[in-house]
Design an enzyme around this catalytic site. Structure first.
Site, PDB file in Angstrom:
ATOM      1  N   ASP A   1      67.401 -23.150  40.268  1.00 47.02           N
ATOM      2  CA  ASP A   1      66.866 -21.828  40.584  1.00 47.02           C
ATOM      3  C   ASP A   1      65.632 -21.923  41.484  1.00 47.02           C
ATOM      4  O   ASP A   1      64.950 -22.933  41.536  1.00 47.02           O
ATOM      5  CB  ASP A   1      66.473 -21.112  39.294  1.00 47.02           C
ATOM      6  CG  ASP A   1      65.444 -21.901  38.515  1.00 47.02           C
ATOM      7  OD1 ASP A   1      65.623 -23.134  38.375  1.00 47.02           O
ATOM      8  OD2 ASP A   1      64.454 -21.317  38.055  1.00 47.02           O
ATOM      9  N   GLU A   2      65.396 -20.850  42.173  1.00 44.05           N
ATOM     10  CA  GLU A   2      64.130 -20.596  42.859  1.00 44.05           C
ATOM     11  C   GLU A   2      63.653 -21.718  43.769  1.00 44.05           C
ATOM     12  O   GLU A   2      62.462 -22.011  43.832  1.00 44.05           O
ATOM     13  CB  GLU A   2      63.029 -20.289  41.815  1.00 44.05           C
ATOM     14  CG  GLU A   2      63.289 -19.031  41.025  1.00 44.05           C
ATOM     15  CD  GLU A   2      62.131 -18.689  40.093  1.00 44.05           C
ATOM     16  OE1 GLU A   2      61.884 -17.486  39.895  1.00 44.05           O
ATOM     17  OE2 GLU A   2      61.491 -19.612  39.560  1.00 44.05           O
ATOM     18  N   ASN A   3      64.584 -22.348  44.457  1.00 49.88           N
ATOM     19  CA  ASN A   3      64.162 -23.283  45.492  1.00 49.88           C
ATOM     20  C   ASN A   3      63.903 -22.465  46.750  1.00 49.88           C
ATOM     21  O   ASN A   3      64.822 -21.887  47.312  1.00 49.88           O
ATOM     22  CB  ASN A   3      65.260 -24.316  45.720  1.00 49.88           C
ATOM     23  CG  ASN A   3      64.963 -25.195  46.924  1.00 49.88           C
ATOM     24  OD1 ASN A   3      63.795 -25.487  47.212  1.00 49.88           O
ATOM     25  ND2 ASN A   3      66.009 -25.593  47.622  1.00 49.88           N
TER      26      ASN A   3
ATOM     27  N   GLU B   1      71.999 -19.450  41.174  1.00 56.47           N
ATOM     28  CA  GLU B   1      71.942 -19.939  42.553  1.00 56.47           C
ATOM     29  C   GLU B   1      72.954 -21.049  42.839  1.00 56.47           C
ATOM     30  O   GLU B   1      73.219 -21.346  43.992  1.00 56.47           O
ATOM     31  CB  GLU B   1      70.540 -20.461  42.873  1.00 56.47           C
ATOM     32  CG  GLU B   1      69.498 -19.359  43.030  1.00 56.47           C
ATOM     33  CD  GLU B   1      68.741 -19.095  41.750  1.00 56.47           C
ATOM     34  OE1 GLU B   1      69.322 -19.278  40.672  1.00 56.47           O
ATOM     35  OE2 GLU B   1      67.566 -18.709  41.841  1.00 56.47           O
TER      36      GLU B   1
ATOM     37  N   HIS C   1      61.199 -26.650  41.531  1.00 54.95           N
ATOM     38  CA  HIS C   1      60.545 -26.760  40.224  1.00 54.95           C
ATOM     39  C   HIS C   1      60.307 -28.218  39.817  1.00 54.95           C
ATOM     40  O   HIS C   1      60.393 -28.557  38.641  1.00 54.95           O
ATOM     41  CB  HIS C   1      61.380 -26.051  39.136  1.00 54.95           C
ATOM     42  CG  HIS C   1      61.313 -24.555  39.211  1.00 54.95           C
ATOM     43  ND1 HIS C   1      60.214 -23.827  38.843  1.00 54.95           N
ATOM     44  CD2 HIS C   1      62.223 -23.635  39.662  1.00 54.95           C
ATOM     45  CE1 HIS C   1      60.431 -22.534  39.027  1.00 54.95           C
ATOM     46  NE2 HIS C   1      61.639 -22.389  39.539  1.00 54.95           N
TER      47      HIS C   1
END
Lengths: 710, 710
Positions: free
Chosen positions: A322-324, A374, A259
Site C-alpha cells: 500500500d501507499e507507495n 494496490e 513503508h
C-alpha cells in the site's frame, strides 16, 4: 432496552435507568451470546453448574483440546467461585459435560478448517460435538457465554446450538510497528480473539517507524530499525504456538515496496534513493521504497522471506503493497530507464512487476500472497488474496476478476467510530451483485488496529469491546443486525473479556488517577465518560505528534463509543417517546444533567494540581453548560410550557459551540441535547401532530447542522 | 488530615471530606516522598518541568545508568504528558538535570553496595550525585516523587536531599510455589520495589506444593513437581537481569529438609520415608523430609546447588530450614540409628548436622547460607544469615551470638494486617540492647508474601501499597514513625506505583464486575470498600481450600487496610474532637451512613444473578444496620440529647454482631461505630469532664470487648 443497558455503565457515576426487579428464576429468553450462533433454540429446563461438575472427552482428544478445555474450566471456576474436580471423568455417561471430537484437525490452523460444532444442554448433561479440535474450542466459548446464575445457583439453560462461521477468514490486524506492542499485549488479545471466535491475527510487523522481528539472516534490520523493540524469533514461535492453541492463524505482514524506512536504516542499499535513512518518527506516507529493478534486492528478499517462511507456518504471507508514492522511483534515472526498457508504463506497472517477482519468491517457500488493494493488477496471480481498504465495491470487483478478498474498509478501529458503524458493515452485503462462486471468494474481513495513537496501555480499549461486534459480523448469519441487541450483549461480553487479562475497562481509572495525581477522580471520570476521541484522521492535526509523544492525556483515557453517551441517547429517546407526560427516564436524566452542570468547579480544582488537564477546562465548562440546558429543557417539557424561540436559538448555539472538538476529544452527547431542546421548542405542535409525527419532526429538526466547509 | 486523605479514596463512592481549596502556587511544605530521605531541606524556588527538559550525564556512565535514566524520563513524560528531547545534552551546564555518577558499582548487586546519593534542585537545574549507578537509580526515584504541579505547570521544588539507607538488606519475599506466579508478576513487582528503594527479591522457589525452577541436572524436579508451572532457566536469567538493572539482588530459596514434597514426586529416593509422593494440594506442614543421613542425598544436593549457583549470581543462597516436623526422621530406624551413632540428640541436632553439610556445599560454590530461625544452632557457621520469623528478641540473640540477621516477624503481609501495624515494627527498635557491633549484624528485614491465598490477580493488592511503608521502615531513619503522615504519603505513592503496571488499585473493580456479571457494581464496590479479609490464620478455617480453589470471591476483591474504613476512623475522630458542636465531618459521615443503610436491597438484587455473592447477604444486612445506627447516633450528637442506656446496649450488641467475620471478611468500621454510639451515650458527661477527659472516656468505653475464649 434502557433498563438493561443501565446495568452496563462504564463508570458507575452517571446513573440512568434502574434495574427492573428480577424474577428469582430467570427464563432464558434473552441470551448474551456473541457472536450469535447460526442456530440456537432454547428449551425448558436447566443443568446446574456446581461443585460436582465433571467432564468426559470421547472419540479423540489431543493436547490442544485438553489444554483448551482446561482453560475453559478454570474460567468457569473463576466466575462461579466453585472448585471442580480435577481430571477427566472415566464414565462419559455420568459426566456433566461430554466433549465428542472427531479429530484434531490440521496441525497448523488453516483457512479451510472445519470450525463447526453442536452443543446440546438438557437437565442431565451438556454435550459438545465437533469435527475438529478448533470446532470444540469454539464450542467451549459458547458454553461459557451460556452460563447464567440466579437464586438457585449457576446453571446452563437447556438449549440446542448448531453453529458454524459465515466467513472462513475473521481477522484482527495489530500494528506493532508504529508503536511497539510487546508479547503480553499480543497474548491477551489472542485470548480475547478466541473468546469471540476470531481466527486470524494479522501482525503488521514492519513500517517506516519500526522493524519488529528478529532476522538472523539480516540482523541489521531489527538491530538498527527497532530501537531494541522487536520480537525475538523465540517470541514469534511463542506467539504462533499461543495462537495455534486457540485455533488462530498468524499472518505476518512485511509491507513493501513502500513503508520500508526502518529497513533502510540498516540496509540503505535496498532503497531507490541514496541514504542514509533514519527510523521514521512522524506519521504519514514516506518516500523510501525498495528498488524493484535490481537483482540484489530480490536476492535479499529471497533470503529474507525464506527465513520468515520457516518462522511463520501459515500458508499466507502479507506483502503490504500500500501507499507507495512512487517519488523515489520516478526520481531515479536507472529505475525510469528500467521501466522504459521493460515497457512498464508507470509506478503501478513497476509495482505489479515487483509483486510478480515476490509471488515467485513466496511460492518457492510454499506461501500464498496477501496484499492491500494496490496489488490488484491484471498481472497479479489468481491465488493472491486482496485485502481491501477501499471498500465493498473494490472487493466485489476483485472477486469478479477471480481473486480472493478480505474487507477491511469499514473496520478501521483506530479511527474511533462507534461500534454500530462497524457492526453494520458487511463484507458481502445483500445488495452486492456476485454469483455464488464469486461470493465464495470473499473470504471474510479483518479489523485494523493501526498504531499511530495507541500504546500497550490503551490498545485494549481501542480494540475491545468493539471488536466483539465485528467478530459477530464475520461469524454470524448476515441477518443478525439488531444494533440495540448488539449493545445489550456487548456490555456482558466486555466484562467476560476482562477475565482474559484485557484492560479495556480497567485502564481508564488508572490513567485518570495518574492525570489527577489523586484517587479523587469522580469529576474527571464523569468528564471522561461523556467524551470520545476525535474520529477519522482528525487527531494530530491541531497538536502534531511523534512516535515519542506521551499518549497519556484525557483523549487517551477516553474511549470510542462512550457507553454513558449511549445511555443518554436511549434515555432521551425514551423520555420523548413518553410525550406528553415525559416521565420515563426523567429523574435519571435530571440526575445526570445535575452532575454535568456541577462538574466545572471540581475539574478546576483538579487542574490546580494537574497541568496536563488544563486542556480540559473548556470541555468542563461546556459540559456544565449542557447540564444546565438539559435541566431547563426538562423543566419546559415537564411543565408543558414551550420556551421562546430565543431560548431555543441560544440553546442550540450553545450546543453547537460545545460540539467543537477540543483537546482531541468531542463531547458525545450533542445529538440528545439537541433533541431535548428542539422537543421543548416544539411542544406546541404535539397536540396537532400526535406522537409519531411529532417525534419525527423533532428528530428532523434536531439533526445536527452539516459540518462547516473547509 | 482527613481533608488530605479524602483525596485518597479507593472507591470514589463513600465520600468523606472535601478537598480544601488549593492555593494557585503551592508552597512545598509537605512532600510525598516515601521512603523519607535521611535529610531533605526545601528551599524557596522551583525548577520548571517543561518540554525543553534536557539531561546530561557527567563523570562516568554505564548502560545500566542510561537505561534507568531512560525509564525515569519516560515515567515523567507519561505523568506530565510532555515530550522531552531525546538523547543526552552535550553541554552539562545548559542541561536541566545533571547526573554525576562516580562509577558503575558492582556488576552483581551486593549487600555492601553504596546506595547513597545527593540531589539538589534550584531554579536553574537539578543535580544528582551518586557514588554508584545504584545510588543514582535511588536518586531518580526521589526526583520523580518530588515532581509537583500547579496552575503554572509541572515543577521540581528547590530542595537539597542527602540520602542513604538505614539498612543494607531491604527485601520482599515472594512465594511463587504455593500458587504459581509467572514472570510478568515478578517483573512488575520488581519495578514497584525499585520505586520504593527495596533491594532484595527473595524468591521462595520450592515448597510442598510446587517446584518452580527448571533443573537441567534433575529435570524430574520441575517436570513432575510443578504442574508445568516453573521458571525456565532463561526466565531466571531474565528475572536476575531485570532485577540487576534496578539495583535489586535476587536471593533464591530452596527450602529443606522439610517443605520438599514436590521434590519427592520425581525423586522419592531423597525422602526419609518410602514414596510415592504427590504434589501437596492443601496447606500446612507436611511430613516429607530429605534424608540427612545418606551420602546420595548430599551428592544430589551438591550437583543441584552447583547448578543453581551458576544460575543465581547473588552471594547468598537461602536453604529454608523451617518447620521440619521430624516425623519421618523419628520413624525411620536407619535415621535414628545414625543419630545414635553420631550422638545427635534429636531432630534439631540432626538438622544442624544437615546444615553444616549444606554450608560446605554452598561454600564450594561461593555462596553464603541464609535460613530461617530454626537453623540457629551452636554449630552454625558464623557467616550464615538468620532470617527471623520469631521476632526481634530472637534476632537480637543471634546478633549477640555473632550471626547476621534479618527481621521478617511483623512483616508477614499475607496475614492481612493494617499498614500501620507493619510500619511500626522496627528490626532494631531503640529498646533493643545491643552493642554497636552487634547492631550492625542486623542487616535489615524482609516482608513475606506467602501464597496460600493469592493468585497473580490478587498478589499486587496484598503487597501494595503496604509494602511501600515497610520499605520506608527499612530505608528511612528510625525516628520516622508518624502513622498519619505515612498514610497521607502512601495514598500518593500508591498511584505512582500503578504506572509501573501494578494492579493493586485497578483489579478490584475487574473482580467485582466478574462477580456481579455486570458493570453495575456501585453497591458491591461500597461493600467491598468497607470489608477487609480476615487477618492472621483465620482464612481457610471455616471454608477449607486447596491449591485449586478459585480465589475470586468477595474476600479476594477486598483489600487489607480498607482506605474507606481509615477515612471513617479519621472522620469520626474529627467529629468527636469537635464536641459539643459535632459539625466537622458531620455531613460527610451522614452521607456515608446513608449509603451503607441503603445497600441491602441493591446487594440483594445483585445476588439474584450472582450466586457467588450469596455469602455477602449477611454482611450487607449488617452494614445496612450500622448505617442506620450511624444516622441515629449522629442525630443524638447533633441534638445534644443523650439516648437511653437501652438504646446504647442494643446498638453495641448490634455492632458486636456485625463484627463477626463472615465470608472470610470482616467489616472494618467497627471501632468508629462503637465510638459514635458511646459518644452519644456519654453526651451528658461532656459538660463536667471537658473535651479532653470526655474524649478519653469515650475512647476507653468504646474499646472493643476482648475476643471470646476458644
Amino acid at each position: 432496552m434502557i433498563r438493561t443497558l443501565a446495568l452496563a455503565l462504564l463508570f458507575p457515576l452517571v446513573t440512568i435507568g434502574v434495574a427492573t426487579a428480577q424474577e428469582a428464576v430467570k427464563p432464558p429468553v434473552r441470551h448474551t451470546l456473541m457472536p450469535v450462533p447460526r442456530s440456537v433454540v432454547f428449551q425448558t429446563g436447566r443443568l446446574a453448574v456446581q461443585s460436582g461438575f465433571t467432564v468426559a472427552v470421547t472419540k479423540t482428544s489431543d493436547a490442544r483440546l485438553l489444554a483448551g478445555l482446561g482453560r475453559a474450566l478454570r474460567r468457569l471456576e473463576r466466575r462461579t467461585g466453585i472448585e471442580f474436580p480435577r481430571g477427566l471423568a472415566k464414565d462419559a455417561d455420568a459426566a456433566t459435560f461430554v466433549v465428542e471430537c472427531d479429530g484434531p484437525g490440521s496441525h497448523v490452523p488453516s483457512v479451510d478448517e472445519n470450525e463447526s460444532y453442536t452443543l446440546t444442554v438438557d437437565a442431565k448433561r451438556a454435550v459438545l460435538k465437533a469435527a475438529t479440535t478448533v470446532g470444540a474450542l469454539r464450542g467451549f466459548e459458547t458454553l461459557l457465554q451460556l452460563v447464567d446464575g440466579d437464586r438457585a445457583g449457576y446453571f446452563l439453560p437447556a438449549v440446542t446450538v448448531d453453529d458454524a462461521p459465515r466467513f472462513p477468514w475473521r481477522g484482527l490486524l495489530i500494528d506493532v510497528a508504529r508503536h511497539w506492542m510487546p508479547i503480553e499485549v499480543i497474548k491477551r488479545n489472542l485470548d480475547g480473539m478466541a473468546a469471540v471466535k476470531l481466527n486470524v491475527l494479522h501482525l503488521h510487523l514492519t513500517e517506516d517507524q519500526g522493524f519488529r522481528v528478529e532476522s538472523r539472516k539480516f540482523p541489521k534490520l531489527h538491530q538498527m530499525g527497532s530501537d531494541g523493540n522487536y520480537f525475538t524469533q523465540d517470541q514469534i514461535r511463542e506467539i504462533v504456538a499461543y495462537a495455534t492453541e486457540r485455533g488462530i492463524r498468524v499472518v505476518p505482514e512485511f509491507d513493501m515496496p513502500g513503508h520500508v524506512t526502518s529497513w533502510l536504516v540498516g540496509h540503505p542499499e535496498l532503497a531507490s534513493a541514496p541514504g542514509p535513512y533514519e527510523i521514521g518518527r512522524t506519521w504519514g506516507v514516506f518516500d523510501g521504497a525498495l528498488d524493484p529493478t535490481r537483482e540484489e534486492v530480490y536476492k535479499f528478499l529471497d533470503v529474507f522471506y525464506g527465513e520468515m517462511a520457516s518462522l511463520f507456518p501459515d500458508a499466507y504471507m502479507h506483502i503490504g503493497g500500500d501507499e507507495n508514492n512512487g517519488k523515489q522511483w520516478n526520481a531515479n534515472a536507472a529505475i525510469t530507464a528500467f521501466m522504459a526498457r521493460n515497457k512498464l508504463a508507470d509506478a503501478n506497472a513497476l509495482q505489479a512487476y515487483f509483486n510478480q517477482r515476490l509471488t515467485r519468491i513466496l511460492k518457492k517457500y510454499g506461501k500464498r500472497m496477501v496484499g492491500w488493494d494496490e496489488i490488484l493488477h491484471p498481472d497479479l496471480p489468481k491465488d493472491a488474496v486482496v485485502q481491501s481498504w477501499r471498500g465493498q465495491a473494490s472487493l466485489a470487483d476483485s472477486a469478479r476478476n477471480g481473486y480472493m478478498g478480505l474487507l477491511s474498509n469499514g473496520y478501521y478501529i483506530d479511527l474511533g467510530y462507534r461500534t454500530a458503524d462497524h457492526y453494520l458493515v458487511d463484507p458481502l452485503p445483500p445488495t452486492v451483485n456476485l454469483t455464488a462462486e464469486e461470493a465464495k471468494r470473499v473470504l471474510g474481513g479483518e479489523a485494523c488496529m493501526w498504531a499511530e495513537w495507541i500504546t500497550p496501555e490503551t490498545i485494549d480499549s481501542r480494540i475491545w469491546p468493539r471488536m466483539a461486534a465485528i467478530a459477530e459480523r464475520f461469524w454470524s448469519p448476515g441477518i443478525v443486525r439488531d444494533v440495540n441487541d448488539m449493545y445489550r450483549r456487548l456490555a456482558t461480553v466486555s466484562i467476560q473479556l476482562e477475565d482474559l487479562g484485557l484492560r479495556h475497562e480497567s485502564m481508564a481509572p488508572v490513567m485518570l488517577r495518574r492525570i489527577a495525581g489523586s484517587h479523587w477522580i469522580v469529576p474527571l471520570a464523569v468528564l471522561a465518560s461523556v467524551v470520545e476521541p476525535v474520529t477519522g484522521y482528525q487527531r494530530g492535526r491541531v497538536r502534531p505528534a511523534t512516535q515519542f509523544t506521551p499518549l497519556t492525556r484525557l483523549v487517551d483515557a477516553a474511549r470510542p463509543d462512550s457507553m454513558v453517551a449511549l445511555l443518554l441517547r436511549f434515555g432521551v429517546d425514551e423520555l420523548l417517546g413518553d410525550a406528553p407526560r415525559f416521565r420515563i427516564q426523567r429523574q435519571e436524566l435530571a440526575n445526570a444533567f445535575q452532575q454535568f452542570r456541577d462538574i466545572r468547579p471540581a475539574i478546576d480544582r483538579l487542574i490546580d494540581e494537574a497541568p496536563v488537564l488544563q486542556e480540559a477546562a473548556p470541555l468542563a465548562a461546556d459540559l456544565s453548560g449542557l447540564g444546565a440546558l438539559g435541566i431547563e429543557a426538562l423543566s419546559y417539557l415537564t411543565s408543558g410550557i414551550a420556551p421562546t424561540a430565543e431560548w431555543r436559538d441560544v440553546a442550540l448555539a450553545r450546543i453547537d459551540q460545545a460540539a467543537r472538538p477540543r483537546a482531541d476529544v468531542e463531547l458525545a452527547i450533542i445529538l440528545p441535547m439537541r433533541k431535548l431542546v428542539v422537543a421543548a421548542a416544539e411542544l406546541g405542535q404535539f397536540a396537532e401532530l400526535g406522537p409519531r409525527a411529532w417525534a419525527a419532526r423533532v428528530d428532523t429538526l434536531a439533526a445536527p447542522p452539516p459540518p462547516p466547509k473547509k
